[in-house]
Design an enzyme around this catalytic site. Sequence first.
Site, PDB file in Angstrom:
ATOM      1  N   ASP A 101      -4.155 -24.672  -2.251  1.00 35.99           N
ATOM      2  CA  ASP A 101      -4.043 -25.372  -0.981  1.00 35.99           C
ATOM      3  C   ASP A 101      -2.761 -24.943  -0.271  1.00 35.99           C
ATOM      4  O   ASP A 101      -1.692 -24.867  -0.885  1.00 35.99           O
ATOM      5  CB  ASP A 101      -4.020 -26.884  -1.202  1.00 35.99           C
ATOM      6  CG  ASP A 101      -5.067 -27.617  -0.388  1.00 35.99           C
ATOM      7  OD1 ASP A 101      -5.065 -27.420   0.848  1.00 35.99           O
ATOM      8  OD2 ASP A 101      -5.881 -28.356  -0.952  1.00 35.99           O
ATOM      9  N   ASP A 202      -4.932 -26.430   4.961  1.00 34.62           N
ATOM     10  CA  ASP A 202      -5.070 -27.813   5.385  1.00 34.62           C
ATOM     11  C   ASP A 202      -4.773 -27.959   6.879  1.00 34.62           C
ATOM     12  O   ASP A 202      -3.760 -27.446   7.374  1.00 34.62           O
ATOM     13  CB  ASP A 202      -4.100 -28.674   4.563  1.00 34.62           C
ATOM     14  CG  ASP A 202      -4.255 -30.144   4.818  1.00 34.62           C
ATOM     15  OD1 ASP A 202      -5.303 -30.696   4.442  1.00 34.62           O
ATOM     16  OD2 ASP A 202      -3.326 -30.748   5.386  1.00 34.62           O
ATOM     17  N   GLU A 259      -9.282 -25.539   7.328  1.00 34.39           N
ATOM     18  CA  GLU A 259      -9.799 -26.859   7.700  1.00 34.39           C
ATOM     19  C   GLU A 259      -9.570 -27.034   9.196  1.00 34.39           C
ATOM     20  O   GLU A 259      -8.425 -27.085   9.655  1.00 34.39           O
ATOM     21  CB  GLU A 259      -9.075 -27.956   6.914  1.00 34.39           C
ATOM     22  CG  GLU A 259      -9.621 -29.350   7.205  1.00 34.39           C
ATOM     23  CD  GLU A 259      -8.778 -30.444   6.581  1.00 34.39           C
ATOM     24  OE1 GLU A 259      -9.348 -31.496   6.261  1.00 34.39           O
ATOM     25  OE2 GLU A 259      -7.554 -30.255   6.418  1.00 34.39           O
ATOM     26  N   HIS A 335     -12.571 -34.354  -1.350  1.00 33.53           N
ATOM     27  CA  HIS A 335     -11.615 -35.385  -1.743  1.00 33.53           C
ATOM     28  C   HIS A 335     -11.307 -36.373  -0.626  1.00 33.53           C
ATOM     29  O   HIS A 335     -10.661 -37.400  -0.865  1.00 33.53           O
ATOM     30  CB  HIS A 335     -10.314 -34.727  -2.197  1.00 33.53           C
ATOM     31  CG  HIS A 335      -9.609 -33.988  -1.104  1.00 33.53           C
ATOM     32  ND1 HIS A 335     -10.137 -32.863  -0.514  1.00 33.53           N
ATOM     33  CD2 HIS A 335      -8.418 -34.216  -0.474  1.00 33.53           C
ATOM     34  CE1 HIS A 335      -9.322 -32.430   0.419  1.00 33.53           C
ATOM     35  NE2 HIS A 335      -8.282 -33.235   0.467  1.00 33.53           N
ATOM     36  N   ASP A 336     -11.745 -36.080   0.606  1.00 25.63           N
ATOM     37  CA  ASP A 336     -11.424 -36.918   1.760  1.00 25.63           C
ATOM     38  C   ASP A 336     -12.585 -37.760   2.262  1.00 25.63           C
ATOM     39  O   ASP A 336     -12.421 -38.524   3.224  1.00 25.63           O
ATOM     40  CB  ASP A 336     -10.938 -36.040   2.926  1.00 25.63           C
ATOM     41  CG  ASP A 336      -9.468 -35.672   2.815  1.00 25.63           C
ATOM     42  OD1 ASP A 336      -8.717 -36.424   2.154  1.00 25.63           O
ATOM     43  OD2 ASP A 336      -9.070 -34.641   3.388  1.00 25.63           O
TER      44      ASP A 336
END
Length: 572
Positions: A101, A202, A259, A335-336
């Site tokens: 990440d 991210d 993202e 995960h979100d």
Amino acid sequence: MEQPDGAWWRRSTVYQIYPKSFMDSDGDGVGDLRGITSKLDYLHALGVDVVWLCPVYPHGGVDGGYDITDYRAIAPEFGTLADWQELLAGLHARGMRLVMDLVVNHTSDRHPWFLEARSSTDSPYRDYYLWQPGRDSGPPSNWGSHFGGSAWQLDPATGESYLHLFAPEQPDLNWENPRVRREVYDLMTFWLELGIDGFRMDTINMLSKVPGYPDTAPGADYAYPLAEEHFLNGPRLLDYLREMRAEVLSKYDVMTVGETPGTTPEQAAVLTDPQTGPLDMVFQFDHMAVDKDTTSARPRWTTVPYAVPELKRVLGRWQTGLHGRGWNSLYLGNHDVPRMVSRFGDDGEHRVASAKMLATLLFTLQGTPYVYQGDELGMPNARFTSIDDYRDVDTLNLYREDVTQGGRDPAEVLAMIHAKGRDNARTPMPWTAGEHAGFTTGTPWIPLNPTYPDINAEAAIADPDSVYWYYRDLIRLRREHPAIVDGRYDDLRPTHDTLYAYLRTHAQEQLLVLLNFGGAVLDLDGVLELPANAELLIGNYAAPGEVPPGVLQPWEARVYVTRTVEETGTPG
């Protein structure tokens, strides 16, 4: 689109790991790197090609590792750099790759850069972040944070406010500053030289903000609306990403996925163009909105029944919009967001069937599929009964604002959290039906999903009809059929309320995918006629030759193959 040389990521399946919840090796209740390494044979047997590791860097403890204090180290709760190197070596030895990440829209407020920046308005690090003079009447502009409240935080020591699009402890970096960009390129090079195979970036399309931070239109019942038109895909985003590609990424054979909320297929085609795009693929969010009330002040926390034709329209827009121009990322959970079988399927009577059907959708569209840990088991949402069992900052902020401060019925807010809370996806991976689900010998950092005695990896592997084995088959089929990777997409029945039927066509191979998005039997008579030479490739109800062709059972999925396009034509 034919695959350019070296584009290995187009043919790959990615498995996302949330390290804190995957496997604990030392009994402290927190997942760690050695725990992940101990499960590499499990991942290899599943058939995945790439592991995406959510942040394992030292962090401030506010946002699940996305508030980083040191970009070149490993957080002690996860282990050491030597542990990380052992994990990387274990992946590579098994023919798998590692993606890390990259979180560079913001840092932690405990990062040394920010500690220096807030020490004085004359600090050489001051313009590493975005500051505006404080105002007696309020924040510099009405921008809202993704986690609620104003996106501006007053720093009393200097009388100025800094921008934070997320938590106040996550100040945004100033990408206008070339020194900041150089720092980022250097830290990327650090990990690339250690041997990683790419980055998941991210909130990467938030780097460029509209100068002056102008006010956005206020919402009807909230003071600080998201000003996304002023920070998504901003005026210099392409400049920054192209510079990143030229300075760093072009020197390595790696995969990049950005993202990019709020991005259109047209913008994504520019970002992922095989010749000129700075990224290899993007995560888009359009399909994550089909079950939200977009007129609400906080659509993220709302849930409405989604319309299957709308889901088809959104997915199809991306399938056709990027075909031959760019590349998709395919996901239904991470995960979100909530667990995909609870959100888009039926996590009750038809949990197994709907989990397999959704996986069929995921693996038969064009793009790189992403499997979030536990989805291969058909894990549902957790639905904790007490707010004390939750850990996510966004969830706790919602409860505080609505219940503690706003006086709203706790049961009503818990129902919102049960449906959309991020902790639904962050409960420990259930490995066995034993104590603590085999995740740890200690006390888990967050409670286990109550379903673990029945839904766990050991039970799934022992059951040849489980969701796990179906995922394995889908991963294998994707490798074997070029139509899945490179074929054209055609939606055959875009307005049908429950049937999702589409073709994937490439050279001399064509696949027909039939998905029943509903809990009732679907009669295909008068809806769609199967071609005479169609052969069942995979289905989630029975073995080939045992499926009644004229109806689809609740949440049934079938994939047919026809060897020659000329013979097949287009089903009526």
